[in-house]
Design an enzyme around this catalytic site. Structure first.
Site, PDB file in Angstrom:
ATOM      1  N   GLY A  84       0.846  -1.201   0.000  1.00  0.00           N
ATOM      2  CA  GLY A  84       0.000   0.000   0.000  1.00  0.00           C
ATOM      3  C   GLY A  84       0.880   1.249   0.000  1.00  0.00           C
ATOM      4  CG  HIS A  85       3.289   2.222   3.437  1.00  0.00           C
ATOM      5  ND1 HIS A  85       3.302   1.071   4.192  1.00  0.00           N
ATOM      6  CD2 HIS A  85       2.736   3.185   4.213  1.00  0.00           C
ATOM      7  CE1 HIS A  85       2.777   1.321   5.383  1.00  0.00           C
ATOM      8  NE2 HIS A  85       2.426   2.591   5.421  1.00  0.00           N
TER       9      HIS A  85
END
Ligand code: PAF
Length: 280
Positions: A36-37
């Site tokens: 996600g990051h």
């Protein structure tokens, strides 16, 4: 990737960059980076010519009985992951002093009434802590663009409101939620769960999806919300909240709301609280 650990190193690196043309995009994180990051870094690379990520586990946003101490710190792995994505600068302060210096009074940012709703009801003071650190990072780094994930929907709205009044030149981008194969929204806190619990957690996304279908089928909103909570409980997920709001997080109390809206849910499983949402 240039790694900076003090304000001085950060300023020097940014000064070098400001002589070049192009935009600077900021991705604030607390580390323990997952896909996600990294999707935020990839998006930032498309939107700007230099990308800076920060890793700082911000004590101000954790309540007394929360997981500040045990929050996973995985610096070496995080650095490797950011390098692979061609992140240009990493600011990973050597201590909290580099963010909140003892020579400056901390400017606390008040998250207002929205900061006490939804997640803020369960975590009093949490969003003041988030806004206070993000405001400080904006002041130190002065990015052109800042990117936040849509999973933390309420956080992203509150940051947008804060930036509109305090940092109007910064463009904020909301990046889509990244999910594992079974639908669970990626989160550092998923690391606290066993494989079986992650499987159970996937019912939160199923519940959000089912609720969207029900809303579109004109089912009574009250019933949709009650059914959602019963469904979660039947799957051994304890619902903290399950709500429908408009895209700015104002309450929606009726069917046939035509604007953009979002179902937001929070559940607890084995002392770990997970959040997710679906926009439609
Ligand atoms: O979303 C997070 O990881 C944090 O709340 C943030 C935005 C980095 C502030 O500490």
């Amino acid at each position: 990737m240039v790694i900076t650990r003090t304000r001085e190193e950060l300023y020097k690196t940014l000064e070098g960059f400001s002589k070049q043309t192009g935009k600077l995009a900021l991705i604030p994180t607390m580390g323990n980076l997952h896909d996600g990051h990294l999707s935020l870094v990839r998006l930032a690379k498309l939107k700007a010519s230099k990308v800076i990520a920060t890793i700082f586990v911000n004590p101000l946003q954790f309540g007394e009985n929360e997981d500040y101490k045990k929050y996973p710190r995985t610096e070496k792995l995080d650095v490797e992951k950011l390098k692979k994505e061609y992140c240009d600068i990493l600011f990973i302060p050597r201590s909290g002093e580099e963010i909140f210096s003892k020579f400056e009074k901390i400017r606390t940012i008040d998250s207002g009434s929205l900061g006490s709703e939804l997640c803020g009801k369960i975590r009093p003071g949490h969003f003041n802590g988030v806004l206070t650190v993000v405001n400080k990072l904006f002041e130190l780094i002065k990015p052109d663009i800042a990117i936040f994930g849509a999973k933390d929907y309420q956080q992203q709205i509150l940051i947008k409101k804060m930036a509109k009044s305090l940092h109007p030149k910064i463009s904020l981008i909301k990046a889509p939620i990244v999910r594992s194969k079974n639908g669970v929204a990626l989160s550092s806190r998923n690391n606290y769960l066993s494989e079986k619990e992650v499987d159970i957690a996937s019912n939160l996304f199923k519940c959000l999806q089912k609720s969207v279908v029900s809303y579109k089928n004109n089912e009574e909103l009250k019933n949709i919300l009650n059914n959602a909570k019963s469904f979660l409980i039947s799957k051994k997920l304890v619902p903290d909240y399950f709500e429908l709001r408009d895209s700015e997080l104002n309450l929606i109390s009726k069917n046939n709301f035509e604007g953009n809206k979002v179902f937001l849910g929070s559940v607890t499983i084995n002392n770990t609280r997970l959040i997710d949402n679906i926009e439609f």
